[in-house]
Design a protein around this motif. Structure first.
Motif, PDB file in Angstrom:
ATOM      1  N   GLN A  86       0.815  -1.286  -0.003  1.00 56.51           N
ATOM      2  CA  GLN A  86       0.085   0.067  -0.070  1.00 56.51           C
ATOM      3  C   GLN A  86       0.890   1.262  -0.108  1.00 56.51           C
ATOM      4  N   GLY A  87       2.037   1.277   0.572  1.00 59.89           N
ATOM      5  CA  GLY A  87       3.097   2.346   0.586  1.00 59.89           C
ATOM      6  C   GLY A  87       3.675   2.589  -0.629  1.00 59.89           C
ATOM      7  N   LYS A  88       3.428   1.663  -1.477  1.00 56.93           N
ATOM      8  CA  LYS A  88       3.970   1.931  -2.732  1.00 56.93           C
ATOM      9  C   LYS A  88       3.018   1.936  -4.025  1.00 56.93           C
ATOM     10  N   GLY A  89       1.790   2.341  -3.218  1.00 60.39           N
ATOM     11  CA  GLY A  89       0.672   2.572  -4.464  1.00 60.39           C
ATOM     12  C   GLY A  89      -0.105   1.544  -4.838  1.00 60.39           C
ATOM     13  N   TYR A  90      -0.088   0.318  -4.184  1.00 62.69           N
ATOM     14  CA  TYR A  90      -0.806  -0.788  -4.630  1.00 62.69           C
ATOM     15  C   TYR A  90      -1.997  -0.706  -3.722  1.00 62.69           C
ATOM     16  N   LYS A  91      -3.158  -1.438  -4.522  1.00 64.61           N
ATOM     17  CA  LYS A  91      -4.525  -1.329  -3.695  1.00 64.61           C
ATOM     18  C   LYS A  91      -5.226  -2.558  -4.119  1.00 64.61           C
ATOM     19  N   LEU A  92      -6.186  -2.969  -3.226  1.00 67.23           N
ATOM     20  CA  LEU A  92      -6.954  -4.046  -3.377  1.00 67.23           C
ATOM     21  C   LEU A  92      -8.133  -3.635  -4.342  1.00 67.23           C
ATOM     22  N   VAL A  93      -8.929  -4.553  -5.134  1.00 69.89           N
ATOM     23  CA  VAL A  93     -10.294  -4.199  -5.463  1.00 69.89           C
ATOM     24  C   VAL A  93     -11.080  -4.781  -4.615  1.00 69.89           C
ATOM     25  N   LEU A 124      -3.020  -7.323  -5.785  1.00 67.75           N
ATOM     26  CA  LEU A 124      -3.090  -5.897  -5.636  1.00 67.75           C
ATOM     27  C   LEU A 124      -2.667  -5.227  -6.949  1.00 67.75           C
ATOM     28  N   PHE A 125      -3.174  -4.067  -7.197  1.00 68.49           N
ATOM     29  CA  PHE A 125      -2.941  -3.217  -8.515  1.00 68.49           C
ATOM     30  C   PHE A 125      -2.360  -1.885  -7.991  1.00 68.49           C
ATOM     31  N   LYS A 126      -1.531  -1.297  -9.082  1.00 66.84           N
ATOM     32  CA  LYS A 126      -1.048  -0.115  -9.094  1.00 66.84           C
ATOM     33  C   LYS A 126      -1.846   0.711 -10.131  1.00 66.84           C
TER      34      LYS A 126
END
Length: 402
Positions: free
Chosen positions: A122-129, A244-246
């Motif tokens: 998350q700290g690198k910009g990745y997120k869950l849908v 996770l996606f960026k």
């Protein structure tokens, strides 16, 4: 620039970013209630002093095993993947000058086998849908192409003898003990649930209602790999909560990371693919774009095998569709049984440890099939599944549930 000068500059730059000490540390849950049951996942927020004198904030993910997590068994499997497989995949990418981001997060430290400190994506910009919504086609193609690359990297390492596939078991869905305790009770709950949709669904429910022996023989056994099948190390739990996606500035997904490598298995890669398609994708998108998604997977797998100079046999697109058809009945049962649980609010998600502990006698509720538009989303797949079940009814009689 002379080599000695360059060495000094590089060492100094590396020291600038090193952590001297932690000034403050706080922790909070990194998952919503009901999102995780094999481990406790915490986000560690640290204010740190660097060797350069700067003070910055850093975050990490701390995973700790729980009693339900197999008392370290699952952590042992995951740690083994990080140390023996993912590290070697990184070396392989470096060897071939692959500048794409890795498909996993970094393992920073582990205590065998009770805890793991991981990079915070998350700290690198990745997120869950949101799992309750599922993946659309754009996310689906991005993820399934990443899965093709992951399988290709694993196959190349296997060919080189760097990792031994003898160390990994086949897919656990073919274990009768797992089927009795976990899979079959979910299917029985599904059958009870669709009977509540009205008398017109009784016939469909009856066609789906096999004895546990019939279910294992006709639905689970086809998961066994055949001699001609292409086989790889699978992720083992490849669904939207573990992907996770960026995004770019237009909010298009541009990079993928996989997490939770607790269930690796050596089987057909299409077990991972089927798991992903049925459990992660929006149902209507999967049905409409099924061929397109599989073709993207195959193209990614083959192109990455070529990129990394794999010399062994490769599956054709016809091979892929053949195996997908062979194992689809299992995944349709799993999808139909678990979809309502996946799309529930986290606070409503049942305690899965109770389901396993009681062999499915507690924890499930048939009423879930009457909530949240589940019927409309499942109906097309259930009608198709009933027709597939008819294919082996002539071999084994179907037992109607009383």
């Amino acid at each position: 620039m002379e080599r000695e000068i360059l060495e000094g500059v590089v060492r100094h730059a590396a020291r600038e970013g090193r952590v001297e000490k932690i000034i403050e540390l706080a922790e909070a849950s990194a998952t919503e209630p009901g999102e995780n049951f094999t481990s406790t996942v915490l986000r560690m927020r640290a204010k740190v002093l660097l060797e350069s004198g700067r003070v910055i904030n850093k975050t990490y993910i701390l995973k700790r095993t729980t009693p339900f997590g197999g008392h370290g068994h699952l952590f042992h499997a995951e740690t083994k993947i990080y140390i023996n497989v993912l590290k070697q995949m990184s070396y392989l990418m470096d060897e071939y000058g692959d500048t794409e981001e890795p498909l996993w997060c970094q393992l920073i430290h582990h205590e065998p086998y009770t805890s793991m400190l991981l990079e915070d994506l998350q700290g690198k910009g990745y997120k869950l849908v949101n799992r309750r919504i599922g993946l659309d086609l754009v996310h689906g193609i991005q993820a399934i192409r990443a899965l093709g690359k992951f399988h290709a990297l694993a196959k190349v390492l296997e060919e080189r003898g760097i990792i031994s596939m003898k160390d990994y078991k086949p897919y656990h869905g073919m274990d009768m003990n797992v089927v009795r305790a976990w899979t079959y009770p979910a299917v029985q709950n599904l059958i009870r649930g669709i009977r509540n949709w009205g008398p017109e669904w009784n016939d469909v429910a009856a066609k789906l209602d096999l004895s546990v022996e019939e279910f294992f023989e006709n639905v689970c056994k086809p998961l066994e790999v055949e001699k001609s099948d292409f086989k790889v190390l699978n992720h083992g739990d490849c669904w939207s909560n573990n992907i996770l996606f960026k995004y770019d500035w237009r909010l298009n997904p541009v990079s993928v990371r996989f997490i939770d490598f607790q269930y690796p298995n050596y089987s057909s890669p299409l077990i991972d693919v089927s798991h992903f398609l049925y459990i992660s994708m929006q149902p209507s998108v999967r049905r409409h774009s099924y061929n397109k998604l599989i073709e993207n997977y195959h193209e990614s797998l083959i192109s990455n095998l070529t990129k990394y100079d794999y010399e062994g046999p490769r599956p054709s697109i016809d091979d892929v569709f053949r195996v997908m058809d062979r194992i689809s009945c299992f995944w349709m049962y799993i999808y139909a049984s678990w979809y309502p649980l996946i799309t529930e609010e986290p606070k409503e998600t049942p305690d899965l440890s109770i389901i396993v502990k009681t062999g499915g006698k507690e924890g499930y509720r048939a009423e879930i099939y009457e909530e949240g538009g589940v019927k409309e989303k499942l109906a097309p797949d259930l009608l198709d599944l009933a027709q597939k079940t008819l294919c082996f009814m002539s071999i084994t009689p179907v037992r109607c549930m009383q």
